[in-house]
Design a protein around this motif. Structure first.
Motif, mmCIF file in Angstrom:
data_model
loop_
_atom_site.group_PDB
_atom_site.id
_atom_site.type_symbol
_atom_site.label_atom_id
_atom_site.label_comp_id
_atom_site.label_asym_id
_atom_site.label_seq_id
_atom_site.Cartn_x
_atom_site.Cartn_y
_atom_site.Cartn_z
ATOM 1 N N VAL A 2 0.845 -1.186 0.000
ATOM 2 C CA VAL A 2 0.000 0.000 0.000
ATOM 3 C C VAL A 2 0.888 1.245 0.000
ATOM 4 C CG1 VAL A 2 -1.862 1.213 1.203
ATOM 5 C CG2 VAL A 2 -1.700 -1.303 1.335
ATOM 6 N N LYS A 3 0.794 2.035 -1.061
ATOM 7 C CA LYS A 3 1.541 3.281 -1.142
ATOM 8 C C LYS A 3 0.670 4.390 -0.584
ATOM 9 C CE LYS A 3 5.271 5.258 -2.038
ATOM 10 N NZ LYS A 3 6.352 4.938 -1.130
ATOM 11 N N VAL A 4 1.260 5.190 0.300
ATOM 12 C CA VAL A 4 0.522 6.218 1.031
ATOM 13 C C VAL A 4 1.193 7.570 0.820
ATOM 14 C CG1 VAL A 4 -0.152 6.971 3.359
ATOM 15 C CG2 VAL A 4 -0.211 4.532 2.770
ATOM 16 N N ARG A 5 0.391 8.600 0.758
ATOM 17 C CA ARG A 5 0.894 9.980 0.755
ATOM 18 C C ARG A 5 0.591 10.557 2.127
ATOM 19 N NH1 ARG A 5 -1.164 15.407 -1.193
ATOM 20 N NH2 ARG A 5 0.756 16.577 -1.569
ATOM 21 N N GLN A 6 1.629 11.027 2.781
ATOM 22 C CA GLN A 6 1.532 11.563 4.143
ATOM 23 C C GLN A 6 1.952 13.033 4.081
ATOM 24 O OE1 GLN A 6 5.062 10.572 6.374
ATOM 25 N NE2 GLN A 6 3.799 9.842 8.050
ATOM 26 N N VAL A 7 1.113 13.922 4.591
ATOM 27 C CA VAL A 7 1.436 15.345 4.543
ATOM 28 C C VAL A 7 1.203 15.971 5.913
ATOM 29 C CG1 VAL A 7 0.951 17.585 3.451
ATOM 30 C CG2 VAL A 7 0.763 15.472 2.112
ATOM 31 N N TYR A 8 2.259 16.613 6.410
ATOM 32 C CA TYR A 8 2.154 17.432 7.625
ATOM 33 C C TYR A 8 2.055 18.873 7.158
ATOM 34 C CZ TYR A 8 3.733 13.430 10.338
ATOM 35 O OH TYR A 8 3.827 12.194 10.930
ATOM 36 N N ARG A 9 0.996 19.566 7.590
ATOM 37 C CA ARG A 9 0.812 20.971 7.218
ATOM 38 C C ARG A 9 0.869 21.807 8.485
ATOM 39 N NH1 ARG A 9 -2.701 18.012 4.223
ATOM 40 N NH2 ARG A 9 -2.520 18.201 1.969
ATOM 41 N N GLY A 10 1.704 22.831 8.449
ATOM 42 C CA GLY A 10 1.837 23.700 9.607
ATOM 43 C C GLY A 10 2.083 25.128 9.187
ATOM 44 N N ALA A 11 2.391 25.958 10.175
ATOM 45 C CA ALA A 11 2.606 27.381 9.931
ATOM 46 C C ALA A 11 3.766 27.624 8.971
ATOM 47 C CB ALA A 11 2.848 28.099 11.252
ATOM 48 N N GLU A 12 4.741 26.717 8.961
ATOM 49 C CA GLU A 12 5.914 26.891 8.103
ATOM 50 C C GLU A 12 5.778 26.194 6.758
ATOM 51 O OE1 GLU A 12 9.451 25.929 10.250
ATOM 52 O OE2 GLU A 12 8.792 27.058 11.999
ATOM 53 N N GLY A 13 4.598 25.704 6.442
ATOM 54 C CA GLY A 13 4.371 25.041 5.157
ATOM 55 C C GLY A 13 4.096 23.563 5.331
ATOM 56 N N ALA A 14 4.283 22.816 4.254
ATOM 57 C CA ALA A 14 3.961 21.386 4.259
ATOM 58 C C ALA A 14 5.244 20.564 4.171
ATOM 59 C CB ALA A 14 3.043 21.050 3.093
ATOM 60 N N ASP A 15 5.195 19.397 4.777
ATOM 61 C CA ASP A 15 6.285 18.427 4.730
ATOM 62 C C ASP A 15 5.644 17.098 4.355
ATOM 63 O OD1 ASP A 15 8.904 17.559 4.981
ATOM 64 O OD2 ASP A 15 8.687 17.084 7.111
ATOM 65 N N GLU A 16 6.236 16.414 3.376
ATOM 66 C CA GLU A 16 5.587 15.220 2.842
ATOM 67 C C GLU A 16 6.401 13.956 3.075
ATOM 68 O OE1 GLU A 16 3.766 13.710 -1.436
ATOM 69 O OE2 GLU A 16 4.090 15.834 -1.090
ATOM 70 N N GLY A 17 5.680 12.860 3.292
ATOM 71 C CA GLY A 17 6.276 11.536 3.383
ATOM 72 C C GLY A 17 5.616 10.621 2.368
ATOM 73 N N ALA A 18 6.316 9.526 2.031
ATOM 74 C CA ALA A 18 5.795 8.561 1.061
ATOM 75 C C ALA A 18 5.941 7.145 1.622
ATOM 76 C CB ALA A 18 6.535 8.702 -0.262
ATOM 77 N N PRO A 19 5.143 6.801 2.637
ATOM 78 C CA PRO A 19 5.253 5.471 3.224
ATOM 79 C C PRO A 19 4.827 4.359 2.264
ATOM 80 C CG PRO A 19 3.996 6.953 4.655
ATOM 81 C CD PRO A 19 4.169 7.637 3.338
ATOM 82 N N LEU A 20 5.422 3.200 2.462
ATOM 83 C CA LEU A 20 4.984 1.967 1.821
ATOM 84 C C LEU A 20 4.653 1.007 2.948
ATOM 85 C CD1 LEU A 20 4.538 0.075 -0.621
ATOM 86 C CD2 LEU A 20 6.944 -0.606 -0.369
ATOM 87 N N TYR A 21 3.412 0.573 2.996
ATOM 88 C CA TYR A 21 2.964 -0.381 4.012
ATOM 89 C C TYR A 21 2.712 -1.719 3.332
ATOM 90 C CZ TYR A 21 1.589 3.815 6.756
ATOM 91 O OH TYR A 21 1.545 5.016 7.429
ATOM 92 N N VAL A 22 3.393 -2.755 3.784
ATOM 93 C CA VAL A 22 3.030 -4.108 3.386
ATOM 94 C C VAL A 22 2.125 -4.601 4.504
ATOM 95 C CG1 VAL A 22 3.809 -6.449 2.892
ATOM 96 C CG2 VAL A 22 5.152 -4.485 2.092
#
Length: 131
Positions: free
Chosen positions: A87-107
């Motif tokens: 399972v490919k996932v898009r993870q996004v943290y959004r805060g006052a300083e903008g967004a930070d993204e992760g790309a997890p892979l869950y088996v």
């Protein structure tokens, strides 16, 4: 196998990851793991087995500091067998300083009780492309 049902069940696990991360709920998050799970953090820390994942999660998640929200979205589900999915996932943290993204892979694996569990997971920090 009912692919639509399995896909929906997997999406619900990912939604629970999001809910537990937002709530900083270590126990709710840990309930999603297979006992023999393997987890690699976005910074490369390798955690082998539930006990190692639990120790790390209980130490880090409750005190996690982000000033915004986090979202998780299933991008793609690939069934490797009827009881195993990548399972490919898009993870996004959004805060006052903008967004930070992760790309997890869950088996994920489906147990005899029908529950899908996180079994082998790799989180990857997405580095913004430079122009």
């Amino acid at each position: 196998m009912d692919i639509e049902r399995a896909t929906a069940d997997i999406a619900e696990v990912v939604a629970t990851v999001e809910r537990t991360q937002r709530a900083k709920d270590a126990e709710g998050f840990l309930a999603l793991f297979h006992p023999d799970a393997l987890w690699t953090t976005a910074h490369g820390k390798v955690l082998i087995g539930f006990d190692a994942i639990a120790e790390f999660t209980r130490a880090v998640l409750p005190g996690a500091s982000w000033d915004g929200e986090v979202t998780y979205e299933v991008v793609h589900t690939q069934f490797l067998r009827p009881d195993v999915a990548a399972v490919k996932v898009r993870q996004v943290y959004r805060g006052a300083e903008g967004a930070d993204e992760g790309a997890p892979l869950y088996v994920m694996t489906r147990g005899g009780d029908g529950r899908w569990l996180l079994t082998a997971c790799q989180n990857t920090h997405v580095v913004a492309e430079r122009e």
